[in-house]
Design a protein around this motif. Structure first.
Motif, PDB file in Angstrom:
ATOM      1  N   ALA A 202      10.575  36.739 -37.662  1.00  0.00           N
ATOM      2  CA  ALA A 202       9.722  37.685 -38.397  1.00  0.00           C
ATOM      3  C   ALA A 202       8.254  37.287 -38.437  1.00  0.00           C
ATOM      4  CB  ALA A 202      10.250  37.860 -39.817  1.00  0.00           C
ATOM      5  N   ILE A 203       7.958  35.990 -38.313  1.00  0.00           N
ATOM      6  CA  ILE A 203       6.551  35.600 -38.415  1.00  0.00           C
ATOM      7  C   ILE A 203       5.780  35.829 -37.118  1.00  0.00           C
ATOM      8  CG2 ILE A 203       6.880  33.959 -40.306  1.00  0.00           C
ATOM      9  CD1 ILE A 203       6.632  31.717 -38.183  1.00  0.00           C
ATOM     10  N   GLU A 204       6.466  36.224 -36.051  1.00  0.00           N
ATOM     11  CA  GLU A 204       5.764  36.589 -34.822  1.00  0.00           C
ATOM     12  C   GLU A 204       4.743  37.688 -35.106  1.00  0.00           C
ATOM     13  OE1 GLU A 204       5.770  35.535 -31.759  1.00  0.00           O
ATOM     14  OE2 GLU A 204       7.522  34.205 -31.623  1.00  0.00           O
ATOM     15  N   ALA A 205       5.074  38.550 -36.067  1.00  0.00           N
ATOM     16  CA  ALA A 205       4.215  39.703 -36.363  1.00  0.00           C
ATOM     17  C   ALA A 205       2.883  39.325 -36.989  1.00  0.00           C
ATOM     18  CB  ALA A 205       4.963  40.677 -37.281  1.00  0.00           C
ATOM     19  N   VAL A 206       2.759  38.090 -37.506  1.00  0.00           N
ATOM     20  CA  VAL A 206       1.508  37.702 -38.176  1.00  0.00           C
ATOM     21  C   VAL A 206       0.777  36.580 -37.436  1.00  0.00           C
ATOM     22  CG1 VAL A 206       2.270  38.483 -40.444  1.00  0.00           C
ATOM     23  CG2 VAL A 206       2.739  36.119 -39.741  1.00  0.00           C
ATOM     24  N   LYS A 207       1.149  36.318 -36.198  1.00  0.00           N
ATOM     25  CA  LYS A 207       0.493  35.237 -35.459  1.00  0.00           C
ATOM     26  C   LYS A 207      -1.001  35.465 -35.289  1.00  0.00           C
ATOM     27  CE  LYS A 207       3.896  32.686 -32.801  1.00  0.00           C
ATOM     28  NZ  LYS A 207       4.324  32.233 -31.461  1.00  0.00           N
ATOM     29  N   SER A 208      -1.402  36.703 -35.189  1.00  0.00           N
ATOM     30  CA  SER A 208      -2.830  36.988 -35.027  1.00  0.00           C
ATOM     31  C   SER A 208      -3.592  36.867 -36.332  1.00  0.00           C
ATOM     32  CB  SER A 208      -3.024  38.400 -34.462  1.00  0.00           C
ATOM     33  OG  SER A 208      -2.566  39.381 -35.385  1.00  0.00           O
ATOM     34  N   LEU A 209      -2.859  36.786 -37.460  1.00  0.00           N
ATOM     35  CA  LEU A 209      -3.490  36.739 -38.785  1.00  0.00           C
ATOM     36  C   LEU A 209      -3.610  35.331 -39.342  1.00  0.00           C
ATOM     37  CD1 LEU A 209      -1.642  39.765 -40.458  1.00  0.00           C
ATOM     38  CD2 LEU A 209      -3.740  39.774 -39.078  1.00  0.00           C
ATOM     39  N   GLY A 210      -2.733  34.432 -38.929  1.00  0.00           N
ATOM     40  CA  GLY A 210      -2.758  33.084 -39.474  1.00  0.00           C
ATOM     41  C   GLY A 210      -1.968  32.113 -38.623  1.00  0.00           C
ATOM     42  N   ILE A 211      -2.262  30.841 -38.810  1.00  0.00           N
ATOM     43  CA  ILE A 211      -1.525  29.777 -38.129  1.00  0.00           C
ATOM     44  C   ILE A 211      -0.452  29.299 -39.098  1.00  0.00           C
ATOM     45  CG2 ILE A 211      -1.685  27.497 -37.058  1.00  0.00           C
ATOM     46  CD1 ILE A 211      -4.740  28.159 -36.716  1.00  0.00           C
ATOM     47  N   VAL A 212       0.784  29.648 -38.830  1.00  0.00           N
ATOM     48  CA  VAL A 212       1.894  29.290 -39.704  1.00  0.00           C
ATOM     49  C   VAL A 212       2.546  28.024 -39.156  1.00  0.00           C
ATOM     50  CG1 VAL A 212       4.020  30.081 -40.793  1.00  0.00           C
ATOM     51  CG2 VAL A 212       2.238  31.743 -40.197  1.00  0.00           C
ATOM     52  N   LEU A 213       2.564  26.956 -39.978  1.00  0.00           N
ATOM     53  CA  LEU A 213       3.069  25.655 -39.529  1.00  0.00           C
ATOM     54  C   LEU A 213       4.428  25.359 -40.141  1.00  0.00           C
ATOM     55  CD1 LEU A 213      -0.271  25.347 -40.081  1.00  0.00           C
ATOM     56  CD2 LEU A 213       0.189  23.133 -39.049  1.00  0.00           C
ATOM     57  N   THR A 214       5.339  24.883 -39.304  1.00  0.00           N
ATOM     58  CA  THR A 214       6.658  24.481 -39.751  1.00  0.00           C
ATOM     59  C   THR A 214       6.674  22.998 -40.103  1.00  0.00           C
ATOM     60  OG1 THR A 214       8.998  24.299 -39.125  1.00  0.00           O
ATOM     61  CG2 THR A 214       7.388  24.130 -37.344  1.00  0.00           C
ATOM     62  N   GLN A 215       7.428  22.633 -41.132  1.00  0.00           N
ATOM     63  CA  GLN A 215       7.499  21.237 -41.578  1.00  0.00           C
ATOM     64  C   GLN A 215       8.631  20.514 -40.858  1.00  0.00           C
ATOM     65  OE1 GLN A 215       9.211  20.393 -45.303  1.00  0.00           O
ATOM     66  NE2 GLN A 215       8.585  18.261 -45.254  1.00  0.00           N
ATOM     67  N   THR A 216       8.329  19.955 -39.707  1.00  0.00           N
ATOM     68  CA  THR A 216       9.321  19.225 -38.930  1.00  0.00           C
ATOM     69  C   THR A 216       8.644  18.509 -37.771  1.00  0.00           C
ATOM     70  OG1 THR A 216      11.421  19.432 -37.706  1.00  0.00           O
ATOM     71  CG2 THR A 216       9.809  21.166 -37.377  1.00  0.00           C
ATOM     72  N   THR A 217       9.329  17.518 -37.218  1.00  0.00           N
ATOM     73  CA  THR A 217       8.905  16.917 -35.952  1.00  0.00           C
ATOM     74  C   THR A 217       9.893  17.261 -34.847  1.00  0.00           C
ATOM     75  OG1 THR A 217      10.056  14.855 -36.524  1.00  0.00           O
ATOM     76  CG2 THR A 217       7.695  14.982 -37.041  1.00  0.00           C
ATOM     77  N   ASP A 218      10.873  18.110 -35.159  1.00  0.00           N
ATOM     78  CA  ASP A 218      11.863  18.550 -34.189  1.00  0.00           C
ATOM     79  C   ASP A 218      11.286  19.735 -33.420  1.00  0.00           C
ATOM     80  OD1 ASP A 218      14.005  19.540 -32.752  1.00  0.00           O
ATOM     81  OD2 ASP A 218      15.431  19.444 -34.428  1.00  0.00           O
ATOM     82  N   THR A 219      10.858  19.489 -32.198  1.00  0.00           N
ATOM     83  CA  THR A 219      10.189  20.540 -31.434  1.00  0.00           C
ATOM     84  C   THR A 219      11.114  21.715 -31.118  1.00  0.00           C
ATOM     85  OG1 THR A 219      10.668  19.352 -29.369  1.00  0.00           O
ATOM     86  CG2 THR A 219       8.527  18.937 -30.420  1.00  0.00           C
ATOM     87  N   SER A 220      12.426  21.509 -31.180  1.00  0.00           N
ATOM     88  CA  SER A 220      13.358  22.612 -30.931  1.00  0.00           C
ATOM     89  C   SER A 220      13.359  23.616 -32.075  1.00  0.00           C
ATOM     90  CB  SER A 220      14.774  22.077 -30.704  1.00  0.00           C
ATOM     91  OG  SER A 220      15.342  21.590 -31.921  1.00  0.00           O
TER      92      SER A 220
END
Length: 368
Positions: A202-220
């Motif tokens: 769902a956050i694909e829709a706001v990629k142009s509006l903000g940089i959304v960061l996930t809390q992990t070091t697991d690149t998968s």
């Protein structure tokens, strides 16, 4: 923490922290104590690539009408607080701009941390009610504000996408609203405990509006996000190998913002917990993690952003906010006495001054 503690009691956090050891070894090449003392607020470097987690969740009877957060662990403010350190400002209220918030901004400015990442618990929350106050105070100090989207009740990937839209629409015109020119003039939205939600399409829709960061070091687990961060100061103290994460983010156009802090202790806020403690070692811990972060990239260069845990998370003892050198005697509080060779009142601001030193090193070394 929130009124119902989140970081300390989180199974995800504890699993992630397991095995992390307190730091304490001397690091070659780290400047001797006192190197930061020549830095003044007037001449301070200020970097919007250095982010610091900020908590506007404290309350007092005088301002809020009752104690908020300080009483965790069944303690009785203002002298007995749910922290192993005692704030220089005492048991302050996050809504008290003149008595606390403006001073916080001055300290962050002096530290060189150009962006504060404010803890946000959703629309209608206590923290949301103080968002404009935080933005106004930040603007007055020349700072910018990003967002730490916390695990509020009912949070989903779709609700986070709506949060990004809401925060932009509500505060996007404010002068303190952070926009990173190097990344499309977008703000940063750090999502704490993002792994609790399996599908973030769902956050694909706001990629142009903000940089959304996930809390992990697991690149998968980074699919659909615009960046990655760690928050965790305990894991950072073990000096993990972050080069793979840095390489992955660079290759995939993501922002990498590794997190680290000066120490960790939460036993007073959560009596009987088993979370590891990271001792400050008179500042050696902080120096070690800063130096490690500056050289942890795949090319041996600093990452695009760094994130400090924290300015004022007193419950976890990760704060760089000044702590009193003469705390109340009702509880055995720790102080910063001895940090970087400083004692007494001079030690109270030791971590503010040391942060400014390391921000200067970061600015000098990071890629253009």
């Amino acid at each position: 923490m929130s009124a119902t503690p989140r970081r300390r009691l989180s199974p995800t956090r504890r699993t992630f922290l397991a095995g992390a050891a307190a730091a304490g070894a001397t690091v070659l090449g780290v400047p001797t104590a006192g190197a930061a003392e020549s830095v003044t607020a007037a001449a301070a470097a200020l970097s919007t690539n250095v982010h610091i987690f900020y908590y506007p969740w404290y309350g007092s009877p005088k301002v809020h009408g009752s104690w908020r957060h300080w009483q965790q662990g069944n303690l009785t403010p203002p002298n007995a607080l749910s922290s192993d350190f005692y704030p220089k400002l005492g048991a302050y209220d996050s809504g008290d701009r003149a008595g606390a918030v403006d001073q916080h901004m001055r300290w962050m400015r002096a530290a060189g941390t150009g962006v504060l990442v404010t803890s946000w618990w959703g629309r209608g929350s206590y923290e949301e009610s103080l968002s404009r106050l935080v933005l106004d105070a930040a603007a007055a100090a020349g700072l910018k504000v990003a967002w730490h989207i916390e695990p509020y009740g009912g949070r989903t990937a779709a609700s986070v996408a709506d949060d990004v839209r809401y925060l932009l629409n509500t505060y996007g015109s404010h002068p303190a609203y952070y926009r990173d020119a190097a990344h499309g003039n977008r703000n940063a939205f750090y999502v704490f405990q993002s792994l609790n939600i399996p599908d973030w399409t769902a956050i694909e829709a706001v990629k142009s509006l903000g940089i959304v960061l996930t809390q992990t070091t697991d690149t998968s687990k980074a699919a659909h996000f615009g960046g990655m961060y760690t928050y965790d100061g305990i894991a950072a103290a073990s000096l993990p190998n972050w080069s793979g994460v840095d390489r992955f983010c660079t290759a995939n156009g993501l922002v990498w913002s590794p997190s680290f802090g000066p120490g960790y202790i939460d036993d007073r806020a959560v009596p009987g917990n088993t979370t590891p403690t990271v001792g400050r070692a008179n500042g050696t811990t902080y120096d070690r993690v800063w130096q490690h972060t500056l050289t942890s990239g795949a090319t041996g260069r600093p990452p695009a952003w760094v994130s400090i845990t924290s300015f004022n998370e007193w419950h976890e003892g990760s704060q760089i906010e000044p702590a009193s050198a003469t705390p109340p005697s009702v509880l055995p509080y720790q102080t910063y006495n001895g940090a970087y060779g400083k004692t007494g009142a001079a030690a109270e601001t030791a971590y503010i001054e040391r942060t400014q030193y390391w921000v200067q090193q970061y600015v000098a070394q990071r890629p253009a």
